[in-house]
Design a protein around this motif. Structure first.
Motif, PDB file in Angstrom:
ATOM      1  N   ARG A 196     114.908  39.888 -60.615  1.00  0.00           N
ATOM      2  CA  ARG A 196     114.489  41.097 -60.946  1.00  0.00           C
ATOM      3  C   ARG A 196     113.215  41.073 -61.350  1.00  0.00           C
ATOM      4  O   ARG A 196     112.858  42.194 -62.056  1.00  0.00           O
ATOM      5  CB  ARG A 196     115.500  41.685 -62.216  1.00  0.00           C
ATOM      6  CG  ARG A 196     117.038  42.230 -61.415  1.00  0.00           C
ATOM      7  CD  ARG A 196     117.721  42.880 -62.720  1.00  0.00           C
ATOM      8  NE  ARG A 196     119.030  43.361 -62.165  1.00  0.00           N
ATOM      9  CZ  ARG A 196     119.238  44.701 -61.625  1.00  0.00           C
ATOM     10  NH1 ARG A 196     118.180  45.522 -61.616  1.00  0.00           N
ATOM     11  NH2 ARG A 196     120.216  45.002 -61.376  1.00  0.00           N
ATOM     12  N   LEU A 197     112.571  39.818 -61.306  1.00  0.00           N
ATOM     13  CA  LEU A 197     111.091  39.906 -61.945  1.00  0.00           C
ATOM     14  C   LEU A 197     109.973  40.466 -61.012  1.00  0.00           C
ATOM     15  O   LEU A 197     109.028  40.018 -61.110  1.00  0.00           O
ATOM     16  CB  LEU A 197     110.987  38.575 -62.394  1.00  0.00           C
ATOM     17  CG  LEU A 197     111.675  37.779 -63.377  1.00  0.00           C
ATOM     18  CD1 LEU A 197     111.534  36.310 -63.671  1.00  0.00           C
ATOM     19  CD2 LEU A 197     111.514  38.744 -64.634  1.00  0.00           C
ATOM     20  N   ILE A 204     109.650  35.285 -53.413  1.00  0.00           N
ATOM     21  CA  ILE A 204     110.860  34.480 -53.424  1.00  0.00           C
ATOM     22  C   ILE A 204     111.063  33.673 -52.471  1.00  0.00           C
ATOM     23  O   ILE A 204     111.156  33.945 -51.147  1.00  0.00           O
ATOM     24  CB  ILE A 204     112.253  35.310 -53.656  1.00  0.00           C
ATOM     25  CG1 ILE A 204     111.985  35.940 -55.165  1.00  0.00           C
ATOM     26  CG2 ILE A 204     113.300  34.445 -53.935  1.00  0.00           C
ATOM     27  CD1 ILE A 204     112.061  35.297 -56.309  1.00  0.00           C
ATOM     28  N   ILE A 205     111.305  32.265 -52.664  1.00  0.00           N
ATOM     29  CA  ILE A 205     111.411  31.465 -51.350  1.00  0.00           C
ATOM     30  C   ILE A 205     112.717  30.648 -51.751  1.00  0.00           C
ATOM     31  O   ILE A 205     113.016  29.942 -52.776  1.00  0.00           O
ATOM     32  CB  ILE A 205     110.414  30.180 -51.449  1.00  0.00           C
ATOM     33  CG1 ILE A 205     109.034  30.871 -51.242  1.00  0.00           C
ATOM     34  CG2 ILE A 205     110.584  29.307 -50.391  1.00  0.00           C
ATOM     35  CD1 ILE A 205     107.985  29.859 -51.259  1.00  0.00           C
ATOM     36  N   PRO A 206     114.193  30.972 -51.030  1.00  0.00           N
ATOM     37  CA  PRO A 206     115.287  30.322 -51.173  1.00  0.00           C
ATOM     38  C   PRO A 206     115.177  29.206 -50.351  1.00  0.00           C
ATOM     39  O   PRO A 206     115.018  29.254 -49.029  1.00  0.00           O
ATOM     40  CB  PRO A 206     116.053  31.332 -50.963  1.00  0.00           C
ATOM     41  CG  PRO A 206     115.535  32.177 -49.784  1.00  0.00           C
ATOM     42  CD  PRO A 206     114.081  32.315 -50.156  1.00  0.00           C
ATOM     43  N   ASN A 219     119.733  41.058 -52.899  1.00  0.00           N
ATOM     44  CA  ASN A 219     119.676  41.352 -54.210  1.00  0.00           C
ATOM     45  C   ASN A 219     118.183  41.239 -54.588  1.00  0.00           C
ATOM     46  O   ASN A 219     118.184  40.975 -56.028  1.00  0.00           O
ATOM     47  CB  ASN A 219     120.611  40.619 -54.905  1.00  0.00           C
ATOM     48  CG  ASN A 219     122.140  41.049 -54.404  1.00  0.00           C
ATOM     49  OD1 ASN A 219     122.657  41.880 -55.172  1.00  0.00           O
ATOM     50  ND2 ASN A 219     122.629  40.163 -53.499  1.00  0.00           N
ATOM     51  N   THR A 220     117.276  41.487 -54.223  1.00  0.00           N
ATOM     52  CA  THR A 220     115.981  41.497 -54.724  1.00  0.00           C
ATOM     53  C   THR A 220     115.008  42.553 -54.157  1.00  0.00           C
ATOM     54  O   THR A 220     115.158  42.727 -52.816  1.00  0.00           O
ATOM     55  CB  THR A 220     115.271  39.900 -54.868  1.00  0.00           C
ATOM     56  OG1 THR A 220     114.087  40.335 -55.496  1.00  0.00           O
ATOM     57  CG2 THR A 220     114.827  39.739 -53.371  1.00  0.00           C
ATOM     58  N   ARG A 221     113.799  43.135 -54.765  1.00  0.00           N
ATOM     59  CA  ARG A 221     112.967  43.858 -54.241  1.00  0.00           C
ATOM     60  C   ARG A 221     111.790  42.994 -54.102  1.00  0.00           C
ATOM     61  O   ARG A 221     110.784  43.573 -53.474  1.00  0.00           O
ATOM     62  CB  ARG A 221     112.320  45.064 -55.183  1.00  0.00           C
ATOM     63  CG  ARG A 221     113.623  46.115 -55.450  1.00  0.00           C
ATOM     64  CD  ARG A 221     113.203  47.175 -56.420  1.00  0.00           C
ATOM     65  NE  ARG A 221     114.232  48.210 -56.580  1.00  0.00           N
ATOM     66  CZ  ARG A 221     115.087  48.088 -57.858  1.00  0.00           C
ATOM     67  NH1 ARG A 221     114.524  47.103 -58.838  1.00  0.00           N
ATOM     68  NH2 ARG A 221     115.983  48.872 -57.975  1.00  0.00           N
TER      69      ARG A 221
END
Length: 435
Positions: A196-197, A204-206, A219-221
């Motif tokens: 949510r940041l 974001i790197i998963p 689940n992220t923008r």
């Protein structure tokens, strides 16, 4: 996103500190960032014994909890792997500066000059499972490219990650680069709230399981870079050299079966299948590989049957699915249907077939006559990688420094007005200048 908690005040404060440190870091000179990496490498070397001891604690706890063998292999960070990670960090320090590269230099009109320059992304958030050496690679690439990094490792590697981060930050303390540019999250609540940041984190790197990656994507923008599956294929063509094909196939499966670039399916041209399998089956069996085949390959000695689930499974283990195909078109059709756009290879001595395969197969990496295990940032000469991207938009494949920069347009004028060009008082020249 209802299941994702809001970030706490403490997390917002920590993320804000990383953001501020990243702004300062993005304005440093090449030599300063390279020197910071050398300091990080020294910090790791000085703390090697405590890092290896912490990893042993994680291994013993995870073994008692029944962690899957593939994850246990990734979790291990012994002295040899740690030295290799430190060597990779030092190599990143010596790579060319990714920042400030002028990609465009153009005079739009007299006295009005446009540039496009590479700049840092800002802050990357990385969520990874089991692999504590990934923390070293990602931290090195982030600092070298002028980015802050917020990292969250799996609970199975908690002790190792904390020891590694302490060593990295201790090294940075005397380097001129703020240790606040790196932050380690330790709880599941924090890793969820990281999603949510937006506004504080730019990418974001998963790095982990299919389930982890899918959850993050849903689940992220924040933009997400990564791959959900590593279902890699090797196709043995009719003209393949048998001994070469067997060696490459065994290496692609067994050199490190827990890696995402290990093959999960072997496709074999029917004209070469009898000769190939008569030699390959004993080789795979001696390497401890369980083979699962379609009816045609079972008729040639493969003991276990494969079903549709096998073609779409990333085993990350010593299990290999085998299918016999009538031609290269059928092999490519299978890859299109079941592949994950990671890495595919062909073994062939027919250059026309190889050229067609390399041109037609839409994956991040497509190889001829070599192991799929080369799909790796270090082996590509990138020094390290933050992950492997299977998306079609860049960056694609192993992502090194070039994947952590974006660009910015800078325009310098002398009181130029758009209205003058719209009215015809002034004209655009659009003259390209030397880069």
């Amino acid at each position: 996103m209802s299941s994702v908690p809001q970030p706490s005040a403490e997390l917002l404060q920590r993320a804000g500190a990383v953001r501020l440190a990243a702004v300062e870091l993005g304005q440093t000179r090449d030599g300063e960032r390279a020197q910071a990496l050398e300091a990080m490498a020294n910090g790791l070397s000085e703390s090697a014994a405590s890092i290896v001891a912490a990893n042993q604690e994680d291994l013993e706890r995870s073994a008692a909890e029944g962690l899957a063998p593939a994850l246990m292999a990734r979790l291990k960070l012994d002295d040899t792997k740690l030295k290799a990670a430190i060597a990779g960090l030092r190599k990143v320090a010596k790579l060319p500066d990714p920042l400030g590269n002028r990609q465009l230099h153009r005079e739009l009109a007299e006295g009005l000059v446009l540039e496009r320059l590479t700049v840092p992304l800002g802050v990357v958030g990385v969520i990874f499972e089991a692999r504590p050496d990934a923390l070293i690679q990602i931290s090195a690439l982030a600092i070298r490219s002028g980015n802050g990094a917020i990292l969250k490792g799996g609970s199975e590697a908690r002790c190792t990650n904390e020891a590694v981060m302490k060593a990295l930050q201790d090294g940075l303390k005397g380097s001129g680069v703020s240790p606040s540019a790196l932050a380690l999250l330790t709880t599941r609540q924090e890793s969820l709230a990281l999603l949510r940041l937006d506004g504080l984190v730019d990418l974001i790197i998963p790095r982990g399981s299919n389930e982890l990656v899918r959850f993050i994507q849903d689940n992220t923008r924040i933009p997400v870079l990564g791959h959900a599956d590593g279902i890699c294929h090797l196709f043995v063509d009719a003209s393949a050299d048998l001994d070469q094909a067997i060696q490459v196939a065994i290496d692609s499966k067994t050199q490190y079966p827990a890696a995402c670039n290990a093959i999960e399916t072997l496709l074999i041209h029917d004209s070469i299948a009898p000769a190939f399998l008569s030699k390959a089956i004993p080789g795979f069996e001696s390497a401890g590989v369980t083979l699962r085949g379609d009816p045609a390959s079972q008729a040639l000695g493969v003991k276990q049957a494969a079903d549709d689930n096998d073609w779409q499974t990333e085993y990350l283990d010593l299990i290999l699915a085998i299918r016999i195909v009538p031609d290269m078109d059928a092999a490519m059709a299978h890859i299109r249907r079941y592949g994950s756009r990671h890495t595919e290879a062909i073994i062939t001595n027919d250059q026309a077939s190889a050229d067609r395969f390399l041109a037609a197969v839409d994956s991040a990496g497509v190889y001829q006559n070599c192991s799929t295990r080369f799909a790796d940032g270090f082996r590509y000469g990138l020094g390290a990688e933050v992950g492997i991207s299977t998306q079609t938009l860049p960056p694609r494949g192993p992502v090194g420094l070039e994947g952590l920069v974006t660009y910015r347009y800078r325009l310098r004028g002398q009181g130029h007005l758009a209205a003058d060009f719209a009215s015809g008082i002034r004209q655009f020249s659009h003259v390209d200048l030397p880069l």
